[in-house]
Design a protein around this motif. Structure first.
Motif, short mmCIF file in Angstrom:
data_model
loop_
_atom_site.label_atom_id
_atom_site.label_comp_id
_atom_site.label_asym_id
_atom_site.label_seq_id
_atom_site.Cartn_x
_atom_site.Cartn_y
_atom_site.Cartn_z
N SER A 118 42.79 37.73 98.23
CA SER A 118 44.09 37.15 97.93
C SER A 118 45.08 38.13 97.32
CB SER A 118 43.93 35.95 96.98
OG SER A 118 43.36 36.35 95.75
N ARG A 123 39.52 32.70 95.16
CA ARG A 123 39.75 31.43 94.44
C ARG A 123 41.07 30.79 94.88
NH1 ARG A 123 40.34 33.06 88.65
NH2 ARG A 123 41.15 34.93 89.67
N ARG A 124 42.07 31.62 95.12
CA ARG A 124 43.42 31.11 95.36
C ARG A 124 43.62 30.87 96.86
NH1 ARG A 124 46.24 35.70 91.63
NH2 ARG A 124 44.84 36.96 92.92
N THR A 125 43.19 29.72 97.31
CA THR A 125 43.24 29.43 98.74
C THR A 125 44.67 29.28 99.26
OG1 THR A 125 42.92 27.09 98.28
CG2 THR A 125 40.95 28.39 98.79
N ASP A 126 45.61 28.93 98.39
CA ASP A 126 46.99 28.84 98.85
C ASP A 126 47.48 30.19 99.34
OD1 ASP A 126 46.82 29.78 96.20
OD2 ASP A 126 48.85 29.12 95.71
N ARG A 127 47.09 31.24 98.66
CA ARG A 127 47.47 32.59 99.08
C ARG A 127 46.77 32.96 100.38
NH1 ARG A 127 48.27 36.87 94.18
NH2 ARG A 127 49.57 35.58 92.82
N ASP A 183 45.71 30.90 102.70
CA ASP A 183 46.30 30.12 103.80
C ASP A 183 47.61 30.76 104.27
OD1 ASP A 183 44.25 28.26 103.80
OD2 ASP A 183 45.27 26.91 102.41
N ALA A 184 48.44 31.18 103.31
CA ALA A 184 49.70 31.84 103.68
C ALA A 184 49.44 33.15 104.40
CB ALA A 184 50.54 32.07 102.42
N GLU A 230 48.34 32.51 108.04
CA GLU A 230 49.48 32.20 108.91
C GLU A 230 50.25 33.46 109.28
OE1 GLU A 230 52.01 29.20 107.36
OE2 GLU A 230 50.40 27.73 107.05
N GLY A 238 37.42 28.98 100.27
CA GLY A 238 37.78 28.99 98.87
C GLY A 238 36.53 28.97 97.99
#
Length: 258
Positions: A19, A42-46, A48-49, A52, A66
């Motif tokens: 991440s 840990r930071r799956t939002d990062r 995922d971005a 993409e 994650g």
């Protein structure tokens, strides 16, 4: 050469700690080389971005897992989630440090650090090596540190954790000779990252992108690789000195900074 690299280590690479920092740089460099990816952090939002962005820019597929490698069961979950995936390159990169006088270091933080820095690489390598050997080709990168090359005063626990990674990587490099599996233990010095962003006194910083690119370019040049000339020369000189003199000089230098 890019096609040959992917043929040897592809088609899928697993990168832990992807991440930010060196892990993120590995993901970007491997995507540029046409690898599909399995990324963990840990930071799956990062993640995922990032997935993409890499799909859009390089048309590579990314699987996001994650997990917090401070959980001793996390490596087993990664191994189970990747069962059946044709992973040819494992980049065991996740890690963090705690620094300062040893007696002032938080005991719980040290325990978490040992789990992330030592337990996770051990368990992932143990689970992935049989899969790589079955393919008869592939590679493992362990991200250690120059601080794993010699005990570093005021970085005692981190230095010790990375010394384990160096020893693990060197031993596995020897065990994998003749199997078609390359093992490289990466030992960066100070690297541009979120952790060093606010440290005005830090010098000789190397970009994470350069660290990742140089590491992948030296996959067959193990067992260990220091990507920055300054730190390579510094630690070679330290290790050539009598150990007591080197450690005393390092300790004195650190005391002057605090």
């Amino acid at each position: 050469m890019p096609d040959q690299f992917r043929e040897t280590y592809g088609p899928i690479a697993l990168v832990t700690g992807a991440s930010s920092g060196i892990g993120l740089a590995f993901a970007e460099e491997l995507a540029q080389r046409g690898f599909d990816l399995v990324l963990t952090a840990r930071r799956t939002d990062r993640l995922d971005a990032l997935a993409e962005r890499l799909l859009s820019s390089h048309a590579v597929r990314t699987t996001v897992i994650g997990c917090d490698l401070a959980d001793p069961n996390a490596p087993a979950r990664i191994l189970e989630a990747t069962r059946g995936a044709d992973i040819g390159l494992v980049v065991s990169n996740a890690g963090f440090n705690v620094k300062g006088a040893f007696e002032d270091t938080d005991a719980a933080a040290m325990a978490r650090m040992l789990t992330v820095n030592c337990h996770a690489p051990l368990q992932l390598a143990h689970g992935m090596i049989p899969r790589l050997k079955a393919r008869t080709r592939g590679g493992i990168v362990f991200t250690a540190s120059v601080e794993g090359l010699i005990g570093c005063p005021y970085s005692a626990a981190y230095s010790a954790s990375k010394a384990l990674v160096v020893a693990l990587g060197e031993a596995l490099w020897g065990e994998m000779l003749g199997t078609g599996i390359d093992v490289l233990t990466l030992c960066p010095g100070a690297t541009e990252s979120e952790a060093t962003a606010g440290m005005a006194a830090m010098t000789q910083l190397q970009s994470a992108a350069e660290v990742a690119k140089l590491a992948l370019g030296n996959m067959g040049e193990g067992p260990t690789f220091v990507p920055h000339t300054h730190y390579r020369q510094m630690f070679e000189a330290l290790r050539e000195q009598p150990r007591s003199a080197a450690l005393a000089a390092m300790a004195e230098g650190m005391r002057k900074r605090t």
